[in-house]
Design a protein around this motif. Structure first.
Motif, PDB file in Angstrom:
ATOM      1  N   ARG A  56       0.867  -1.166   0.000  1.00  7.66           N
ATOM      2  CA  ARG A  56       0.000   0.000   0.000  1.00  7.66           C
ATOM      3  C   ARG A  56       0.908   1.221   0.000  1.00  7.66           C
ATOM      4  O   ARG A  56       1.902   1.241   0.725  1.00  7.66           O
ATOM      5  CB  ARG A  56      -0.903  -0.006   1.226  1.00  7.66           C
ATOM      6  N   CYS A  72      -3.722   6.908   1.408  1.00  4.53           N
ATOM      7  CA  CYS A  72      -3.122   5.585   1.323  1.00  4.53           C
ATOM      8  C   CYS A  72      -3.978   4.744   0.374  1.00  4.53           C
ATOM      9  O   CYS A  72      -5.199   4.668   0.542  1.00  4.53           O
ATOM     10  CB  CYS A  72      -3.089   4.956   2.711  1.00  4.53           C
ATOM     11  N   SER A  74      -4.437   0.996  -1.870  1.00  6.06           N
ATOM     12  CA  SER A  74      -4.104  -0.425  -2.027  1.00  6.06           C
ATOM     13  C   SER A  74      -3.825  -0.715  -3.492  1.00  6.06           C
ATOM     14  O   SER A  74      -4.113   0.100  -4.362  1.00  6.06           O
ATOM     15  CB  SER A  74      -5.286  -1.274  -1.565  1.00  6.06           C
ATOM     16  N   THR A  95       5.440   3.949   1.841  1.00  6.84           N
ATOM     17  CA  THR A  95       4.335   2.988   1.989  1.00  6.84           C
ATOM     18  C   THR A  95       3.503   3.380   3.210  1.00  6.84           C
ATOM     19  O   THR A  95       3.897   4.210   4.019  1.00  6.84           O
ATOM     20  CB  THR A  95       4.854   1.557   2.134  1.00  6.84           C
TER      21      THR A  95
END
Length: 96
Positions: A56, A72, A74, A95
């Motif tokens: 992520r 954030c 995915s 990340t």
């Protein structure tokens, strides 16, 4: 007879070439529909995080007439909002 074989062979070769071009075009179609990174349709803005490791990542979303923000995301395609409001998005290097 000899001319008939030549014509048949030429037509077969032409059909093979045209079929291979069709296969290349079909293969390129889905990839071009959802490119990696930021992209827009006529009405919506998206970010496609292309990865095979399941990570992520943090992206910065640039918004018109409003403060930019980080998000954030995915793996896969994430809807960011209306294309008229979202000006862009990019990976910030970390990340989450």
């Amino acid at each position: 007879m000899r001319i008939r074989r030549a014509v048949t062979g030429a037509l077969g070769a032409a059909a093979l070439v045209l079929t291979s071009f069709g296969a290349v075009t079909a293969a390129a179609g889905p990839a071009a529909a959802n490119p990696c990174g930021f992209f827009e349709t006529s009405s919506d803005a998206y970010y496609n995080h292309c990865t095979s490791d399941g990570s992520r990542v943090v992206i910065k979303v640039e918004v018109a007439l409003a403060p930019d923000y980080e998000r954030c995301v995915s793996p896969g395609t994430t809807w960011l909002g209306s294309a008229s409001k979202i000006q862009g998005a990019y990976y910030v290097g970390r990340t989450c």
